[in-house]
Design a protein around this motif. Structure first.
Motif, PDB file in Angstrom:
ATOM      1  N   ALA A  34      33.630  52.106  31.612  1.00  0.00           N
ATOM      2  CA  ALA A  34      32.479  52.458  31.359  1.00  0.00           C
ATOM      3  C   ALA A  34      31.426  51.601  32.421  1.00  0.00           C
ATOM      4  O   ALA A  34      31.934  50.595  32.782  1.00  0.00           O
ATOM      5  CB  ALA A  34      31.949  51.822  29.891  1.00  0.00           C
ATOM      6  N   ALA A  35      30.382  52.082  32.969  1.00  0.00           N
ATOM      7  CA  ALA A  35      29.359  51.569  34.002  1.00  0.00           C
ATOM      8  C   ALA A  35      29.043  50.215  33.225  1.00  0.00           C
ATOM      9  O   ALA A  35      28.749  49.985  32.096  1.00  0.00           O
ATOM     10  CB  ALA A  35      28.515  52.336  34.105  1.00  0.00           C
ATOM     11  N   GLY A  36      29.058  49.216  34.144  1.00  0.00           N
ATOM     12  CA  GLY A  36      28.659  47.997  33.932  1.00  0.00           C
ATOM     13  C   GLY A  36      29.672  47.017  32.834  1.00  0.00           C
ATOM     14  O   GLY A  36      29.220  46.061  32.647  1.00  0.00           O
ATOM     15  N   GLU A  37      30.683  47.701  32.627  1.00  0.00           N
ATOM     16  CA  GLU A  37      31.820  46.939  31.661  1.00  0.00           C
ATOM     17  C   GLU A  37      32.628  46.007  32.687  1.00  0.00           C
ATOM     18  O   GLU A  37      32.947  46.450  33.933  1.00  0.00           O
ATOM     19  CB  GLU A  37      32.653  47.912  31.125  1.00  0.00           C
ATOM     20  N   LEU A  38      32.972  44.841  32.240  1.00  0.00           N
ATOM     21  CA  LEU A  38      33.844  44.009  33.014  1.00  0.00           C
ATOM     22  C   LEU A  38      35.287  44.684  32.926  1.00  0.00           C
ATOM     23  O   LEU A  38      35.826  44.944  31.944  1.00  0.00           O
ATOM     24  CB  LEU A  38      33.895  42.729  32.433  1.00  0.00           C
ATOM     25  N   LEU A  39      35.687  44.661  34.079  1.00  0.00           N
ATOM     26  CA  LEU A  39      37.016  45.207  34.407  1.00  0.00           C
ATOM     27  C   LEU A  39      38.032  44.207  34.956  1.00  0.00           C
ATOM     28  O   LEU A  39      37.507  43.766  36.012  1.00  0.00           O
ATOM     29  CB  LEU A  39      37.236  46.670  35.230  1.00  0.00           C
ATOM     30  N   THR A  40      39.040  43.963  34.145  1.00  0.00           N
ATOM     31  CA  THR A  40      40.173  42.894  34.776  1.00  0.00           C
ATOM     32  C   THR A  40      41.341  43.688  35.006  1.00  0.00           C
ATOM     33  O   THR A  40      41.867  44.390  34.110  1.00  0.00           O
ATOM     34  CB  THR A  40      40.332  41.894  33.790  1.00  0.00           C
ATOM     35  N   VAL A  41      41.778  43.745  36.343  1.00  0.00           N
ATOM     36  CA  VAL A  41      42.922  44.383  36.661  1.00  0.00           C
ATOM     37  C   VAL A  41      44.256  43.210  36.993  1.00  0.00           C
ATOM     38  O   VAL A  41      44.003  42.384  37.874  1.00  0.00           O
ATOM     39  CB  VAL A  41      42.847  45.234  37.962  1.00  0.00           C
ATOM     40  N   VAL A  42      45.193  43.328  36.003  1.00  0.00           N
ATOM     41  CA  VAL A  42      46.246  42.449  36.302  1.00  0.00           C
ATOM     42  C   VAL A  42      47.342  43.343  37.230  1.00  0.00           C
ATOM     43  O   VAL A  42      47.896  44.065  36.826  1.00  0.00           O
ATOM     44  CB  VAL A  42      47.033  42.232  35.089  1.00  0.00           C
ATOM     45  N   PHE A  43      47.326  42.882  38.532  1.00  0.00           N
ATOM     46  CA  PHE A  43      48.296  43.642  39.419  1.00  0.00           C
ATOM     47  C   PHE A  43      49.506  43.030  39.569  1.00  0.00           C
ATOM     48  O   PHE A  43      49.734  41.689  39.951  1.00  0.00           O
ATOM     49  CB  PHE A  43      47.567  43.769  40.952  1.00  0.00           C
ATOM     50  N   ASN A  44      50.488  43.559  39.136  1.00  0.00           N
ATOM     51  CA  ASN A  44      52.033  42.964  38.995  1.00  0.00           C
ATOM     52  C   ASN A  44      52.818  43.900  40.037  1.00  0.00           C
ATOM     53  O   ASN A  44      53.222  44.904  39.849  1.00  0.00           O
ATOM     54  CB  ASN A  44      52.463  43.458  37.543  1.00  0.00           C
ATOM     55  N   ASN A  45      53.057  43.063  41.139  1.00  0.00           N
ATOM     56  CA  ASN A  45      53.889  43.541  42.065  1.00  0.00           C
ATOM     57  C   ASN A  45      55.251  43.319  41.742  1.00  0.00           C
ATOM     58  O   ASN A  45      56.072  42.366  41.684  1.00  0.00           O
ATOM     59  CB  ASN A  45      53.356  43.305  43.450  1.00  0.00           C
TER      60      ASN A  45
ATOM     61  N   GLN B 120      48.587  39.012  40.153  1.00  0.00           N
ATOM     62  CA  GLN B 120      47.197  38.604  40.407  1.00  0.00           C
ATOM     63  C   GLN B 120      46.309  39.462  39.800  1.00  0.00           C
ATOM     64  O   GLN B 120      46.687  40.288  39.264  1.00  0.00           O
ATOM     65  CB  GLN B 120      47.084  38.801  42.175  1.00  0.00           C
ATOM     66  N   GLU B 121      45.225  38.581  39.201  1.00  0.00           N
ATOM     67  CA  GLU B 121      44.134  39.085  38.557  1.00  0.00           C
ATOM     68  C   GLU B 121      43.033  39.194  39.125  1.00  0.00           C
ATOM     69  O   GLU B 121      42.579  38.325  40.097  1.00  0.00           O
ATOM     70  CB  GLU B 121      44.120  38.157  37.115  1.00  0.00           C
ATOM     71  N   LEU B 122      42.249  40.473  39.062  1.00  0.00           N
ATOM     72  CA  LEU B 122      40.969  40.691  39.349  1.00  0.00           C
ATOM     73  C   LEU B 122      39.950  41.312  38.772  1.00  0.00           C
ATOM     74  O   LEU B 122      40.263  42.091  37.907  1.00  0.00           O
ATOM     75  CB  LEU B 122      41.310  41.747  40.663  1.00  0.00           C
TER      76      LEU B 122
END
Length: 165
Positions: A92-103, A133-135
């Protein structure tokens, strides 16, 4: 040829930044999740391809498992050789998105994940596997935004769908 020139220029900047760290070892650290320190890449970075991945093995076409709560939404995206395990993420717009990138690449190629919007770019560092890594970031405007790997812009791609809040 232009894509490779830009890639090598980006790598030189990353290496220069890493060497100016004042003696602290920051290799393999995760991206800072505060808005004050989020990285922005100028529009001169390598353009992302909107072509479908060459190989769809191990690539899901639906929303990955996500957790939601008071802190926003957290999604794990896995890098497998030259593909992501997902091609579409919805938030959703304005929602905090945390992406855990697992290579989890097994070919020895380095990868990252890079989200491009009209106003900002959010990305992890390019690393060889295994690496996690987390973004974290928010996007205020609804729309479709691309995500990709900076080293495989033709095969590792996807769409971030930001819905109205």
């Amino acid at each position: 040829m232009k894509r490779w020139s830009l890639f090598f220029a980006m790598m030189a900047v990353l290496l220069l930044a890493a060497s100016c760290g004042g003696g602290s070892d920051t290799a393999g650290t995760t991206a800072d999740t505060t808005a004050a320190t989020q990285a922005t890449v100028p529009a001169t970075e390598p353009p992302a391809s909107t072509a479908a991945p060459a190989s769809t093995a191990a690539v899901a076409t639906t929303q990955p498992a996500a957790t939601t709560g008071g802190e926003g939404t957290t999604i794990e995206v896995i890098g497998l050789d030259e593909a992501f395990n997902v091609r579409e993420i919805t938030v959703a717009a304005g929602e905090l998105l945390t992406v855990v990138f697992n290579n989890k690449d097994t070919s020895g190629e380095p990868h990252n994940i890079h989200f491009r919007t009209p106003d900002n770019d959010f990305f992890t560092t390019i690393q060889e596997a295994p690496d996690i890594q987390e973004l974290s970031f928010t996007i205020a405007a609804p729309g479709e935004y691309e995500f990709f790997c900076d080293t495989h812009t033709d095969t590792m791609t996807g769409v971030l769908l930001v819905t109205g809040s």
